[in-house]
Design a protein around this motif. Structure first.
Motif, PDB file in Angstrom:
ATOM      1  N   LYS A  93       0.836  -1.214   0.000  1.00  0.00           N
ATOM      2  CA  LYS A  93       0.000   0.000   0.000  1.00  0.00           C
ATOM      3  C   LYS A  93       0.864   1.254   0.000  1.00  0.00           C
ATOM      4  O   LYS A  93       0.566   2.224  -0.706  1.00  0.00           O
ATOM      5  CB  LYS A  93      -0.914  -0.012   1.222  1.00  0.00           C
TER       6      LYS A  93
ATOM      7  N   LYS B 296       0.834   3.911  -3.017  1.00  0.00           N
ATOM      8  CA  LYS B 296       0.391   5.261  -2.667  1.00  0.00           C
ATOM      9  C   LYS B 296       1.396   6.305  -3.111  1.00  0.00           C
ATOM     10  O   LYS B 296       1.027   7.369  -3.641  1.00  0.00           O
ATOM     11  CB  LYS B 296       0.153   5.341  -1.165  1.00  0.00           C
TER      12      LYS B 296
ATOM     13  N   GLU C 286      -3.052   7.768  -3.901  1.00  0.00           N
ATOM     14  CA  GLU C 286      -3.798   7.177  -2.788  1.00  0.00           C
ATOM     15  C   GLU C 286      -5.010   6.387  -3.259  1.00  0.00           C
ATOM     16  O   GLU C 286      -5.357   5.357  -2.677  1.00  0.00           O
ATOM     17  CB  GLU C 286      -4.231   8.279  -1.831  1.00  0.00           C
TER      18      GLU C 286
ATOM     19  N   GLU D 169      -5.908   2.370  -2.363  1.00  0.00           N
ATOM     20  CA  GLU D 169      -7.097   1.895  -1.657  1.00  0.00           C
ATOM     21  C   GLU D 169      -7.644   0.605  -2.260  1.00  0.00           C
ATOM     22  O   GLU D 169      -8.321  -0.171  -1.568  1.00  0.00           O
ATOM     23  CB  GLU D 169      -8.173   2.987  -1.682  1.00  0.00           C
TER      24      GLU D 169
ATOM     25  N   ASN E 217      -6.956  -2.755  -0.559  1.00  0.00           N
ATOM     26  CA  ASN E 217      -7.681  -3.181   0.649  1.00  0.00           C
ATOM     27  C   ASN E 217      -8.549  -4.404   0.391  1.00  0.00           C
ATOM     28  O   ASN E 217      -8.922  -5.109   1.330  1.00  0.00           O
ATOM     29  CB  ASN E 217      -8.545  -2.035   1.166  1.00  0.00           C
TER      30      ASN E 217
END
Length: 305
Positions: A49, A53, A58, A62, A65
């Protein structure tokens, strides 16, 4: 939303398939590296992540996830991969027809006896060898217990005893006993199976009964070869900027290794040294004895100086 879930060609299904595939691939790497299952959720996913990012933004980070790498998920993925590999091997064995197996008993770190089995068969016109199964021996390591485990596996996977053409063991009494040994029980179910005593175990047994003259010669050869191989071993990985400024560590080590062999009087380098180290060629050691002696004495004198 329901229609999108059921549509195999939809973007939702493709995205979900990619997430599941990623989870399987990461779990496979965790298993290969023998790392704890918690490393996926605690280290790999957070690092992934962070990298996404910083590099891509960003919003793209996500999306990670959705990848499940929890302890239970990784354990389940590894079990599913294992079952799939075993199923592939079983299907290849059935298509091959004839096959042979090799079994041995080992004790793990918890002092529990484990039965290991390997299988060899022909696949795509090539001889293939695969790990078949590992089962614990709860009671004892007698021939009847080993036979019970093998029989249960054959029945569970639908393997035909008539296609078993060879059985290899370590030669222990529980394996080769004429009355209740494992091999005797196998021959009763597979009369065409040829029993074999593992060549590595036979070689180890033969080396224990060598005449004193041959044993002394073998020990001398082993000591000489080991000395040559480990001489200045710590310097082999140092960078050789003069002769190989652009080489990586592996090629630099090979270059230094060849130089060491030349310093020991083996002018033809790795190929001649390789022929010297091949087993069952003591005459080659005898032919190179004078070169090896001069090189060893020279290296000792240089090292002491």
């Amino acid at each position: 939303m329901k229609r999108q879930r059921l549509d195999a060609s939809g973007s939702f299904h493709q995205q979900n398939a990619a997430v599941v595939e990623t989870s399987f691939l990461v779990s496979l790497e965790i298993a290969k590296k023998k790392k704890p299952h918690t490393i996926g959720e605690e280290l790999i996913l957070p690092c992934a992540k962070t990298m996404v990012k910083i590099v891509l933004g960003e919003k793209r980070a996500e999306k990670l996830n959705a990848i499940s790498l929890s302890n239970n998920t990784v354990q389940r993925r590894i079990s599913q991969i294992s079952d799939d590999i075993k199923e592939q091997v079983i299907q290849e064995i059935k298509r091959a027809g004839l096959f042979s197996i090799q079994l041995d008993e080992s004790t793990d770190v918890q002092s529990c006896s484990q039965l290991l089995a390997f299988v060899r068969y022909v696949h795509d016109e090539d001889l293939k060898e695969e790990f078949l199964f590992c089962e614990p021996l709860e009671q004892s390591t007698k021939g009847e217990d080993v036979m019970q485990k093998l029989t249960e596996f054959f029945e569970a996977e639908g393997l035909d005893w008539g296609n078993l053409c060879g059985i290899c063991t370590d030669g222990a009494p529980a394996m080769l006993g004429s009355q209740s040994g494992f091999v005797t029980r196998v021959i009763q179910k597979a009369p065409n199976a040829i029993p074999l005593h593992c060549m590595i175990h036979r070689q180890a047994l033969a080396s224990k009964t060598l005449p004193s003259e041959l044993q002394d010669t073998l020990n001398t050869i082993i000591k000489t070869v080991n000395f040559v191989k480990v001489h200045k071993a710590n310097k082999l990985m140092e960078a050789n900027e003069e002769k190989g400024p652009g080489l990586d560590a592996e090629n630099q080590a090979k270059l230094r290794f060849q130089e060491e062999l030349q310093n020991l009087g083996l002018e033809s380098g790795h190929s001649e040294f390789g022929s010297c180290c091949r087993p069952c060629k003591p005459h080659r050691k005898f032919e190179l004895r004078s070169k090896s002696r001069k090189g060893i004495l020279r290296s000792i004198s240089v090292g002491s100086g």
